[in-house]
Design an enzyme around this catalytic site. Structure first.
Site, PDB file in Angstrom:
ATOM      1  N   ASP A 219       5.822   8.376  12.439  1.00  0.00           N
ATOM      2  CA  ASP A 219       4.403   8.714  12.536  1.00  0.00           C
ATOM      3  C   ASP A 219       4.189   9.700  13.674  1.00  0.00           C
ATOM      4  OD1 ASP A 219       1.324   8.151  12.748  1.00  0.00           O
ATOM      5  OD2 ASP A 219       1.998   6.947  11.047  1.00  0.00           O
ATOM      6  N   ASP A 220       3.087   9.523  14.419  1.00  0.00           N
ATOM      7  CA  ASP A 220       2.806  10.410  15.560  1.00  0.00           C
ATOM      8  C   ASP A 220       3.260   9.783  16.872  1.00  0.00           C
ATOM      9  OD1 ASP A 220       0.923   8.438  15.994  1.00  0.00           O
ATOM     10  OD2 ASP A 220      -0.814   9.786  16.049  1.00  0.00           O
ATOM     11  N   ASP A 228       1.792  -5.631  23.383  1.00  0.00           N
ATOM     12  CA  ASP A 228       2.114  -6.293  22.122  1.00  0.00           C
ATOM     13  C   ASP A 228       3.203  -5.573  21.329  1.00  0.00           C
ATOM     14  OD1 ASP A 228       0.777  -8.693  21.985  1.00  0.00           O
ATOM     15  OD2 ASP A 228      -1.113  -7.782  21.363  1.00  0.00           O
ATOM     16  N   HIS A 256      -2.391   6.707  16.034  1.00  0.00           N
ATOM     17  CA  HIS A 256      -2.154   6.310  14.644  1.00  0.00           C
ATOM     18  C   HIS A 256      -0.875   5.493  14.498  1.00  0.00           C
ATOM     19  CE1 HIS A 256      -1.300   7.027  10.282  1.00  0.00           C
ATOM     20  NE2 HIS A 256      -2.629   7.002  10.192  1.00  0.00           N
ATOM     21  N   ASP A 319      -4.345  15.515   1.198  1.00  0.00           N
ATOM     22  CA  ASP A 319      -4.933  14.867   0.015  1.00  0.00           C
ATOM     23  C   ASP A 319      -6.013  15.770  -0.584  1.00  0.00           C
ATOM     24  OD1 ASP A 319      -3.386  12.550   0.451  1.00  0.00           O
ATOM     25  OD2 ASP A 319      -4.853  11.794   1.892  1.00  0.00           O
ATOM     26  N   ALA A 352       2.455   5.411   2.278  1.00  0.00           N
ATOM     27  CA  ALA A 352       1.022   5.388   2.011  1.00  0.00           C
ATOM     28  C   ALA A 352       0.713   6.173   0.742  1.00  0.00           C
ATOM     29  CB  ALA A 352       0.255   5.976   3.200  1.00  0.00           C
ATOM     30  N   ASN A 355      -5.260   8.989   0.624  1.00  0.00           N
ATOM     31  CA  ASN A 355      -6.682   8.679   0.810  1.00  0.00           C
ATOM     32  C   ASN A 355      -7.599   9.687   0.126  1.00  0.00           C
ATOM     33  OD1 ASN A 355      -5.742   6.639   2.525  1.00  0.00           O
ATOM     34  ND2 ASN A 355      -5.907   7.942   4.344  1.00  0.00           N
ATOM     35  N   ASP A 366       1.768  13.462  -5.127  1.00  0.00           N
ATOM     36  CA  ASP A 366       2.428  13.470  -3.821  1.00  0.00           C
ATOM     37  C   ASP A 366       3.928  13.268  -4.034  1.00  0.00           C
ATOM     38  OD1 ASP A 366       3.576  12.731  -1.379  1.00  0.00           O
ATOM     39  OD2 ASP A 366       1.832  11.590  -0.732  1.00  0.00           O
ATOM     40  N   TYR A 368       6.276  12.790  -2.071  1.00  0.00           N
ATOM     41  CA  TYR A 368       6.884  11.747  -1.241  1.00  0.00           C
ATOM     42  C   TYR A 368       6.571  10.370  -1.844  1.00  0.00           C
ATOM     43  CZ  TYR A 368       6.993  15.482   2.315  1.00  0.00           C
ATOM     44  OH  TYR A 368       7.200  16.652   2.996  1.00  0.00           O
ATOM     45  N   SER A 426      -2.930   4.197   5.362  1.00  0.00           N
ATOM     46  CA  SER A 426      -2.107   4.152   6.576  1.00  0.00           C
ATOM     47  C   SER A 426      -2.021   2.745   7.133  1.00  0.00           C
ATOM     48  CB  SER A 426      -2.689   5.068   7.651  1.00  0.00           C
ATOM     49  OG  SER A 426      -2.520   6.415   7.319  1.00  0.00           O
TER      50      SER A 426
END
Length: 510
Positions: A219-220, A228, A256, A319, A352, A355, A366, A368, A426
């Site tokens: 991700d980022d 946590d 994110h 998207d 994911a 969206n 998509d 992927y 996500s």
């Protein structure tokens, strides 16, 4: 800058030498005090304040003759400088450091400092001869290292009300924020019934919490020091493609991936905040977004393939309702991972679904998310219907709780914080990743294809009046909005425990 400077001249007024940028509290400045009869550091004395003092408990170190060590503050003052062999290697007066305590730990004299602006800790350890041994830099007050500091120095450094490791909770549902995490609750509340999965046991008789299973968040980045996340964090499988180093920590504004990590594998036994679906799973992260070249994407999908069980991907192309093929390198990496990962049982890839429903996008566009090697995830609300943004697609395998009804997802965020508003496919995807970690602990022999079979056979039909449901050729209820249904972790883990592996794959061309 609060520094002193001398300029020395001979009897003919020619320059001989100078001393630059001398700290008023240093040994050199103490000599200045004596020579010039001035109290330069305002400590109430001219010359040495302590003579030679090596008091650890009260923190008052002082330079001993020829040792090259000097500087020391007492009772919460700012550390001044410490040198080793005459070369200055740490100076805290610029950075707003505060001396907290000192102690002798396993025969080593150790001083503990805090950078008040960055809220980070630092230790400096000296042997019995007052020579520098080691240091620990920029330690987060909520990290495992800081828990050890709490015990050694008898301080509550993270203000959690305990000294040492935080409370060890026997049940993740006892976490303070669990009541907000509806997505983990039973199916009647719109959740994924993760709480039931936790009550089941593995072959050793221990509760199933994802122990020993490794989830990698692509991700980022992830905030590895988060209270946590730090307990489960694995550095060896982490990487930052943006910075080109092994630390995936993102800028504070990029939360994110950190939120995804909390949903999948936030530590669920510390009494601090939230719990992840797999509260004991190993967790690593890759900061790919911002450097998402085809080569980097392919590399990320197989990084430390021998160590990672599940690669969780809450990202993809725009998207916008157009075809978005995946690069050939990425497709080859996915094939490689499912062939060679997990000692030949195949790495698990969750993805994911997208969206873009309101833009008339379809998840199957998509390249992927439509790979047969990945588990594509749609999003449902706490009301049991698909989220308004969640893309339909023949490729959707399962759906998973996110936002879109009256509530969103509560999880970790950057700056050691939490959010109650994580959303999108996500958020749905790492919940599936955590559920799969529970399945793999229940039955480590599941192949990547078995995982898909179990999900197909254990997910719940929701929104049953929706006209999109149909029976497929194998007799399973299926929907382009929900896949084979909303995940039910309790049912998935139960089925995994007794699942017999499917036969070898057969390929047919026509």
């Amino acid at each position: 800058a609060n520094r002193l400077h001398t300029w020395s001249l001979d009897s003919n007024w020619n320059h001989i030498s100078s001393q630059d940028w001398v700290d008023p509290n240093s040994a050199d400045a103490i000599a200045f005090e004596t020579n010039f009869n001035l109290d330069l550091n305002s400590d109430g004395t001219i010359g040495n304040a302590y003579s030679t003092v090596h008091t650890v408990g009260s923190v008052a170190f002082q330079k001993s003759s020829g040792s090259g060590l000097y500087a020391v503050s007492v009772n919460g003052g700012s550390p001044l400088a410490i040198t080793n062999g005459g070369t200055q290697i740490y100076e805290g007066i610029y950075a707003g450091w505060q001396t907290l305590a000192a102690a002798t730990i396993n025969g080593v004299n150790t001083v503990l400092w805090k950078n008040t602006s960055a809220n980070r800790l630092h230790t400096w350890s000296l042997d019995s001869n007052w020579n520098h041994v080691s240091n620990q830099d920029w330690v987060d007050p909520n990290s495992a290292d800081a828990f050890a500091f709490e015990t050694n120095f008898n301080l509550d450094l993270n203000s959690d009300g305990t000294i040492g490791n935080p409370l060890s909770l026997t049940d993740p549902s006892l976490e303070p924020r669990y009541s907000d995490q509806w997505h983990l609750h039973d199916s009647s509340s719109g959740g994924a019934n993760v709480v039931t999965a936790w009550s089941l046991t593995n072959n050793s008789g221990n509760n199933i919490y994802g122990t020993g299973i490794h989830i990698n968040i692509i991700d980022d980045g992830i905030e590895k020091s988060h209270a946590d996340l730090s307990t489960n964090y694995i550095s060896e499988s982490s990487y930052d493609y943006v910075g080109g180093d092994s630390d995936p920590t993102p800028p504070p504004s990029s939360s994110h991936g950190t939120s995804c990590a909390g949903v999948a594998a936030g530590y669920g036994h510390n009494g601090v905040g939230i719990t992840g679906a797999a509260p004991n799973a190993n967790l690593s992260g890759q900061r790919l977004l911002g450097a998402g070249t085809a080569t980097n994407e392919a590399t990320a999908l197989t990084r430390t393939l021998n160590a990672v069980d599940i690669y969780s991907n809450s990202w993809g192309p725009t998207d916008n309702g157009t075809l978005q093929p995946a690069p050939p390198q990425v497709l080859a990496a996915l094939a490689n991972g499912t062939t060679n990962g997990r000692n030949g049982k195949g790495a698990i890839y969750t993805w994911a679904g997208g969206n873009g429903r309101t833009s008339k996008d379809n998840s199957n566009y998509d390249g992927y998310a439509n790979s047969r090697y990945v588990i594509s995830v749609a999003a449902t609300s706490n009301l049991g219907t698909f989220s308004s943004y969640s893309e339909p697609g023949a490729n959707i395998m399962v759906s998973s709780p996110s936002n879109g009804g009256t509530d969103a997802i509560t999880t970790t965020s950057t700056n050691n914080a939490y959010t109650d508003n994580f959303s999108g496919t996500s958020a749905a995807t790492p919940l599936v990743s955590g559920t799969i970690a529970l399945m793999l602990e229940a039955n480590p022999n599941l192949s990547w294809r078995d995982v898909q079979h179990v999900l197909v056979n254990s997910s719940d039909v929701v929104d049953s009046s929706n006209s999109g449901w149909f029976t497929n050729g194998a007799g399973h209820e299926c929907s382009h909005d929900y896949g084979f249904g909303r995940i039910n972790a309790g049912s998935a883990v139960t089925l995994s425990k007794t699942w017999s592996n499917v036969g070898s794959e057969v390929s047919h061309s026509a």
